[in-house]
Design a protein around this motif. Structure first.
Motif, PDB file in Angstrom:
ATOM      1  N   ARG A 157      -1.642   3.206  -1.015  1.00 53.30           N
ATOM      2  CA  ARG A 157      -3.127   4.422  -0.527  1.00 53.30           C
ATOM      3  C   ARG A 157      -1.760   5.680  -0.382  1.00 53.30           C
ATOM      4  O   ARG A 157      -2.451   6.904  -0.148  1.00 53.30           O
ATOM      5  N   GLN A 158      -0.692   5.496   0.081  1.00 57.73           N
ATOM      6  CA  GLN A 158       0.401   6.335  -0.287  1.00 57.73           C
ATOM      7  C   GLN A 158       1.253   6.642  -1.319  1.00 57.73           C
ATOM      8  O   GLN A 158       1.936   4.574  -1.489  1.00 57.73           O
ATOM      9  N   SER A 205       0.701  -1.096  -0.139  1.00 56.19           N
ATOM     10  CA  SER A 205      -0.109   0.270   0.274  1.00 56.19           C
ATOM     11  C   SER A 205       0.947   1.447   0.137  1.00 56.19           C
ATOM     12  O   SER A 205       0.159   2.266  -0.472  1.00 56.19           O
ATOM     13  N   HIS A 206       2.093   1.045   0.853  1.00 54.18           N
ATOM     14  CA  HIS A 206       2.931   2.445  -0.151  1.00 54.18           C
ATOM     15  C   HIS A 206       3.201   1.924  -0.867  1.00 54.18           C
ATOM     16  O   HIS A 206       4.607   0.883  -0.359  1.00 54.18           O
ATOM     17  N   MET A 207       4.054   2.758  -1.753  1.00 56.50           N
ATOM     18  CA  MET A 207       5.035   3.117  -2.028  1.00 56.50           C
ATOM     19  C   MET A 207       6.001   4.391  -2.473  1.00 56.50           C
ATOM     20  O   MET A 207       5.355   5.989  -2.721  1.00 56.50           O
ATOM     21  N   VAL A 208       7.418   4.249  -2.722  1.00 56.72           N
ATOM     22  CA  VAL A 208       8.185   5.005  -2.879  1.00 56.72           C
ATOM     23  C   VAL A 208       8.421   5.772  -4.818  1.00 56.72           C
ATOM     24  O   VAL A 208       8.787   4.417  -5.379  1.00 56.72           O
ATOM     25  N   MET A 209       8.083   6.652  -5.520  1.00 52.41           N
ATOM     26  CA  MET A 209       8.718   6.560  -6.986  1.00 52.41           C
ATOM     27  C   MET A 209      10.062   7.721  -6.651  1.00 52.41           C
ATOM     28  O   MET A 209      10.074   9.057  -6.690  1.00 52.41           O
ATOM     29  N   ALA A 212      12.533   7.337   3.459  1.00 50.52           N
ATOM     30  CA  ALA A 212      11.136   6.784   2.766  1.00 50.52           C
ATOM     31  C   ALA A 212      11.660   5.692   1.835  1.00 50.52           C
ATOM     32  O   ALA A 212       9.722   5.069   2.422  1.00 50.52           O
ATOM     33  N   VAL A 213      12.157   5.321   1.817  1.00 46.75           N
ATOM     34  CA  VAL A 213      12.162   3.807   1.129  1.00 46.75           C
ATOM     35  C   VAL A 213      12.010   2.856   2.398  1.00 46.75           C
ATOM     36  O   VAL A 213      11.519   1.827   2.025  1.00 46.75           O
ATOM     37  N   GLU A 214      12.607   2.988   3.673  1.00 43.26           N
ATOM     38  CA  GLU A 214      12.514   2.043   4.558  1.00 43.26           C
ATOM     39  C   GLU A 214      11.599   1.627   5.137  1.00 43.26           C
ATOM     40  O   GLU A 214      11.068   0.720   5.582  1.00 43.26           O
ATOM     41  N   GLU A 215       9.949   2.358   4.993  1.00 39.06           N
ATOM     42  CA  GLU A 215       9.097   2.991   5.352  1.00 39.06           C
ATOM     43  C   GLU A 215       7.857   2.191   3.626  1.00 39.06           C
ATOM     44  O   GLU A 215       6.998   1.317   4.082  1.00 39.06           O
ATOM     45  N   ALA A 216       8.654   1.951   2.982  1.00 39.45           N
ATOM     46  CA  ALA A 216       7.710   1.601   2.060  1.00 39.45           C
ATOM     47  C   ALA A 216       7.458   0.505   1.151  1.00 39.45           C
ATOM     48  O   ALA A 216       9.033  -1.042   1.654  1.00 39.45           O
ATOM     49  N   ASP A 217       6.689  -0.312   0.879  1.00 38.31           N
ATOM     50  CA  ASP A 217       6.409  -2.010   0.003  1.00 38.31           C
ATOM     51  C   ASP A 217       6.459  -2.217  -1.126  1.00 38.31           C
ATOM     52  O   ASP A 217       7.247  -3.095  -1.572  1.00 38.31           O
ATOM     53  N   ILE A 218       6.802  -0.700  -2.196  1.00 37.62           N
ATOM     54  CA  ILE A 218       7.436  -1.114  -3.309  1.00 37.62           C
ATOM     55  C   ILE A 218       8.330   0.191  -3.397  1.00 37.62           C
ATOM     56  O   ILE A 218       7.318   1.400  -3.102  1.00 37.62           O
ATOM     57  N   VAL A 219       8.969   0.110  -4.161  1.00 39.34           N
ATOM     58  CA  VAL A 219      10.227   1.247  -4.517  1.00 39.34           C
ATOM     59  C   VAL A 219      10.091   1.058  -6.458  1.00 39.34           C
ATOM     60  O   VAL A 219      11.152   0.467  -6.619  1.00 39.34           O
TER      61      VAL A 219
END
Length: 319
Positions: free
Chosen positions: A155-156, A130-134, A192-199
């Motif tokens: 979602r984020q 649900s959490h992505m970093v672009m 940000a990456v440490e929290e992400a499900d998808i990077v």
């Protein structure tokens, strides 16, 4: 012969439909010769440009197609406020060779590239991601966010870019397009990456931006930007920590710096690459095997994806 504009392509395609079309193409028996690379030296210390010729065709018979994409990649165009990539796609009748359409290749490329990552994500990211970093805010970034959101409950999405103004512009441009996704700009890439499900990364970086130690258990790393052996978006720690997947073995094992460079230096071997999209789509490898597994997908692109996208556009156009 019909000219198909960028606007017509965008109006015709949807991310879910293109993801399915790509899955069908990777299961089919398309012919995809190795693409042609022609380096073009540039003056004034600019990075070398590249001319790419990418042909593919479907099996013979009624309803068959032949397609060729012609792409120019000029990394120095950023200083001119111009896109780094331009392209045109010629779609022809596979039985007669008669040209059917010329499609805007730049638009076709960003759509099929993003949807290839989304197709891989269906096999490799957690279903509850649900959490992505672009990472990067160029032409691919908005499509990658929308494509990933089409296959996972994003979602984020936090956006990181060297130019914060471009990151904010991307957030503004996506307003209304991903209504269920909270879009933010971050200046702390590690956090940000440490929290992400998808990077997801779409840059032309020559030095790694993503460190393997930042990835949390269960994360999926989507590397899209690097298209030469000299480019790296992730470090060796990410490559050794993750289960490795690629779009095609013929392409990624020759062109993808994030894979080629570690293999060349003995950090990993070719055997570390578990599967490509052909093997995933044909059920020869299941993809993710546990909720804690870290996965990495490296994409360099293939003419199969362009042909599948062009065929979908052509068949969907109003008469």
């Amino acid at each position: 012969m019909r000219i198909v504009t960028a606007g017509e392509i965008a109006a015709t395609l949807s991310y879910p439909a293109l993801v399915e079309a790509l899955a069908d193409a990777f299961r089919a028996d398309f012919t995809v010769p190795l693409r042609h690379h022609h380096p073009i030296p540039q003056a004034g210390g600019e990075p070398e440009a590249m001319l790419l010729l990418m042909p593919a065709w479907t099996p013979p018979g009624e309803g068959s197609y032949v397609g060729t994409k012609i792409v120019s990649v000029y990394p120095g165009n950023g200083t001119r406020s111009l896109p780094a990539i331009y392209g045109s796609y010629l779609l022809s009748n596979g039985q007669t060779g008669a040209p059917l359409a010329i499609l805007d290749g730049t638009t076709l490329t960003v759509w099929r590239t993003a949807c290839a990552s989304a197709l891989a994500s269906r096999f490799l990211s957690r279903k509850d991601a649900s959490h992505m970093v672009m990472v990067g805010a160029g032409a691919l970034a908005p499509h990658l966010i929308q494509a990933h959101a089409a296959v996972r409950p994003i979602r984020q999405a936090a956006i990181w870019n060297r130019s914060r103004d471009k990151a904010h512009a991307l957030v503004e441009g996506l307003q209304g397009l991903v209504p269920n996704v909270r879009l933010t700009v971050t200046t702390d890439l590690q956090a940000a990456v440490e929290e992400a499900d998808i990077v997801s990364c779409a840059t032309i970086s020559a030095k790694p931006l993503i460190h393997g130690g930042w990835l949390k258990d269960g994360a999926h790393l989507d590397l899209v930007g690097g298209y030469t052996p000299a480019m790296r978006e992730a470090d060796d720690a990410a490559v050794t920590r993750a289960s490795l997947f690629i779009d095609t073995r013929t392409g990624a094992l020759k062109e993808a710096g994030d894979i080629v460079d570690p293999i060349r230096r003995g950090v990993v071997t070719e055997a570390a690459v578990k599967a490509d999209l052909f093997e995933l789509c044909r059920g020869r490898h299941a993809g993710r095997t546990s909720e804690q597994e870290v996965t990495l997908f490296k994409s360099v692109g293939t003419a199969l994806e362009d042909l599948a996208a062009a065929m979908l556009v052509w068949r969907s156009l109003p008469v």
